[in-house]
Design a protein around this motif. Structure first.
Motif, PDB file in Angstrom:
ATOM      1  N   CYS A 164       0.802  -1.155   0.073  1.00  0.00           N
ATOM      2  CA  CYS A 164       0.099   0.080   0.032  1.00  0.00           C
ATOM      3  C   CYS A 164       0.825   1.254   0.006  1.00  0.00           C
ATOM      4  O   CYS A 164       0.439   2.502  -0.400  1.00  0.00           O
ATOM      5  CB  CYS A 164      -1.095  -0.039   0.984  1.00  0.00           C
TER       6      CYS A 164
ATOM      7  N   ASN B 255      -1.110   5.917   1.539  1.00  0.00           N
ATOM      8  CA  ASN B 255      -1.590   4.326   1.594  1.00  0.00           C
ATOM      9  C   ASN B 255      -2.476   4.383   0.228  1.00  0.00           C
ATOM     10  O   ASN B 255      -3.478   4.794   0.428  1.00  0.00           O
ATOM     11  CB  ASN B 255      -2.401   4.191   2.664  1.00  0.00           C
TER      12      ASN B 255
ATOM     13  N   LYS C 108      -5.966   3.006   0.387  1.00  0.00           N
ATOM     14  CA  LYS C 108      -6.919   3.620   1.036  1.00  0.00           C
ATOM     15  C   LYS C 108      -7.200   5.084   0.131  1.00  0.00           C
ATOM     16  O   LYS C 108      -8.541   5.493   0.259  1.00  0.00           O
ATOM     17  CB  LYS C 108      -6.753   4.232   2.378  1.00  0.00           C
TER      18      LYS C 108
ATOM     19  N   PRO D  65      -8.657   3.378  -4.150  1.00  0.00           N
ATOM     20  CA  PRO D  65      -8.898   2.018  -4.337  1.00  0.00           C
ATOM     21  C   PRO D  65      -9.032   1.369  -5.585  1.00  0.00           C
ATOM     22  O   PRO D  65      -8.582   0.311  -5.831  1.00  0.00           O
ATOM     23  CB  PRO D  65     -10.196   1.742  -3.261  1.00  0.00           C
TER      24      PRO D  65
END
Length: 137
Positions: free
Chosen positions: A84, A120, A123, A126
């Motif tokens: 991520c 990330n 998040k 996506p």
């Protein structure tokens, strides 16, 4: 998924010996990487429009045989590893004519915002995470 990016080695990329200068290989890796992202379903320009950058943290290149002026080149690009926070690409550069291996290499990148703060990607975006996970196989 493996993306293949094709082009012809240009005169300006060669040295006095008629061999493609080593400084061009990172450029060829970048061409392969941006083409990979586009073929995967989200162009690098779109990713940047969304405020996400992929700064380079490491590059590695191993030369196997010379590329010369007007050689037809193929850069084969795959994702080696993705988390991520980071992504690593692998590259194989070959002569299109006979498949002669010219070089192999890799690049490592961090997912960041425009201020280079790590983020990330799973998040933050996506959709891209899913696209790239699918491209990994």
């Amino acid at each position: 998924m493996q993306s293949e990016t094709q082009f012809i080695a240009r005169y300006a990329e060669t040295d006095q010996m008629g061999i493609v200068h080593h400084s061009n290989y990172p450029i060829w890796f970048e061409a392969g990487r941006t083409d990979f992202l586009k073929k995967s379903g989200m162009a690098n320009s779109k990713i940047e429009e969304l405020g996400i950058l992929l700064p380079l943290s490491h590059i590695d290149c191993n030369f196997k045989s010379p590329a010369r002026y007007e050689d037809e080149i193929v850069v084969k690009t795959t994702i080696r590893k993705m988390t991520c926070a980071r992504i690593e690409f692998e590259y194989e550069i070959v002569k299109d004519k006979d498949g002669t291996l010219i070089a192999i290499g890799s690049t490592s990148h961090a997912w960041t915002d425009k201020s280079l703060k790590p983020l990330n990607i799973e998040k933050k975006l996506p959709e891209l995470w899913c696209i790239l996970k699918k491209a990994m196989g």
